[in-house]
Enzyme design. Structure first.
Site, PDB file in Angstrom:
ATOM      1  CE  LYS A 126      -2.242  -1.117   4.010  1.00 16.67           C
ATOM      2  NZ  LYS A 126      -1.935  -2.342   4.124  1.00 16.67           N
ATOM      3  CB  THR A 127       3.606   2.455   2.358  1.00 19.14           C
ATOM      4  OG1 THR A 127       2.725   2.519   3.436  1.00 19.14           O
ATOM      5  CG2 THR A 127       4.464   3.664   2.459  1.00 19.14           C
ATOM      6  CD  GLU A 170      -0.190   3.057   3.487  1.00 17.80           C
ATOM      7  OE1 GLU A 170       0.014   2.033   4.511  1.00 17.80           O
ATOM      8  OE2 GLU A 170       0.595   3.697   3.179  1.00 17.80           O
TER       9      GLU A 170
END
Length: 459
Positions: A126-127, A170
């Site tokens: 995600k990041t 995010e």
């Protein structure tokens, strides 16, 4: 008054907002965005730091220490999940009748302040993907806003308040926090067996991702190579575009090659036509999927393939994602946030491909429940490095569980080193690392502190 249900008029009469725990990386982007929108912001925290200094430079009134006086005269109080329910400022807000809202709930409201919100979900990546999309939009001059779980050097922080139509967020699945969002575009990178202490089963986790996907207003971008993700997509009556390597997705990486050890490039095929060439500035085959997700979203948002390629090449990683800290005895010291066996495997395999003489992994297990539930998987992946150094389990939000220990983990890993603290881990590396080694600290707790100790005095 604790606010949990959606109310579209929540912010209508709000002018002054107070943040409890304003020094947190999750709070900072929200403060930036709301300050830019014209709200008067104050905050409190127990420790000073770089985020608080940046907030003060923005004009935010920050108090060190919590006091009932800090909430007098404000219209709303925001708190993070880390703030205790008996916090003096929360109690004062309740007694004064001031509405209080948890950070993830407020993030949902912030996502609705923008015409096009892009919410990136998935158990892993995600990041990095949020950072890649933000990088692409930023370099293309779109001036996006962003809320990221790691520090992105390009924007000097964990997010930013832009003037464009996009916000990139995010979207974390922990405790269903991503269900507070309203994505215009959403990404589902993968669905793996994490946070099962909360969800109870993979079925419940997949159902949460299904609900997230169903909240998407316009288009979902999904990983065609991830079975769990596609299991969910097949049940939806929504617009879905896919990306992948193995399966024939709408956006596909073909002719995948390493241009140097651990670093990949590929041709981007959109539907049946090759439209461009992508070369990654971060190592690891798993990052091909993150780059594909970036390309799919950004092409849909109107960027050219050349702009996507520029973003992929210039993105060198987010903070705590294979972040190089320095050297110790001539060995390179790297820190990474990986804490689930799937993430550890991807990171360690990438590290192995870089051609160092020895790979030393210093792992801090995070939470007793995850370590216990995925014990055999942790044992398998921690056999990948030449030497695994195991620190005590960081319980975080969980009480101590004496039935699962780092000693039990170390006992199953040949040649592993068991230490009792981060200081001991750093000392061991200082005594044993040598030129030609790659040392990588792994975990989502405070293991990065060990990296800092290792490189201290070696700069």
């Amino acid at each position: 008054m604790f606010i949990t249900d959606y109310n579209q008029h929540l912010l209508d009469n709000v002018k002054k907002i107070h943040f409890i725990g304003c020094g947190g990386s999750g709070m900072y982007p929200l403060i930036q965005i709301l300050a830019a929108k014209g709200y008067e912001i104050s905050g409190s925290d127990v420790l000073d730091g770089s985020i608080i200094r940046s907030e003060r430079e923005m004009g935010v009134k920050v108090s060190l220490g919590h006091s009932a006086d800090n909430v007098i005269g404000v219209d709303m109080v925001v708190y993070s999940a880390a703030i205790a329910k008996d916090n003096v400022e929360l109690n004062a807000a309740a007694s004064y009748g001031i509405p209080t809202i948890e950070r993830s709930v407020l993030l949902g409201y912030v996502s609705r302040l923008y015409r096009e919100s892009i919410c990136v979900s998935g158990t892993h990546g995600k990041t990095t993907t949020t950072s890649m999309i933000t990088t692409a939009l930023e370099l293309a001059g779109r001036d996006p806003s962003a809320v990221i779980g790691g520090k992105l050097p390009l924007i000097h922080g964990y997010g930013k308040a832009g003037k464009g139509d996009n916000i990139v967020i995010e979207a974390c699945e922990f405790a269903e926090t991503f269900l507070k969002l309203t994505p215009y575009l959403s990404v589902v990178l993968n669905i793996d067996n994490d946070h099962l202490d909360y969800y109870g089963s993979m079925g419940e986790l997949k159902f949460a991702f299904k609900r997230f996907a169903l909240m998407t207003q316009f288009m979902i971008f999904a990983n065609a190579d991830d079975k769990n993700t596609m299991d969910v997509m097949y049940t939806l009556d929504r617009r879905v575009r896919t990306f992948g390597i193995e399966n024939d997705g709408d956006y596909q990486a073909i002719n995948v090659q390493e241009y140097k050890p651990g670093f990949f490039e590929f041709d981007l095929k959109e539907w049946s036509k090759v439209t461009g060439h992508i070369r990654l500035g971060v190592p690891g085959r798993h990052n091909i999927y993150n780059a594909l997700a970036m390309c799919a979203v950004c092409r849909f948002a109107g960027l050219t393939v050349e702009q996507c390629a520029e973003a992929a090449a210039s993105f060198k990683g987010a903070g705590r994602r294979f972040e190089v800290y320095g050297e110790c005895n001539g060995a390179v010291v790297v820190d990474d946030y990986a804490h689930h066996p799937t993430e550890l495997r991807a990171t360690l395999n990438t590290a192995k491909e870089l051609g160092y003489k020895r790979l030393i992994a210093v792992h801090q297990p995070f939470t007793y429940s995850r370590t216990k539930m995925l014990f055999n998987d942790f044992v398998d992946v921690l056999k990948i490095p030449d030497i695994a150094v195991i620190t005590p389990i960081m319980g975080s939000r969980e009480p101590n569980d004496p039935t699962i220990t780092s000693a039990k983990l170390a006992a199953q890993i040949p040649g592993s080193v068991l230490v009792n603290s981060l200081e001991e881990a750093a000392d061991w590396v200082k005594q044993n690392a040598r030129e030609g080694d790659l040392v990588i600290t792994l975990g989502c707790g405070d293991i990065y502190k060990a990296s800092k100790m290792m490189v201290a005095g070696n700069q």
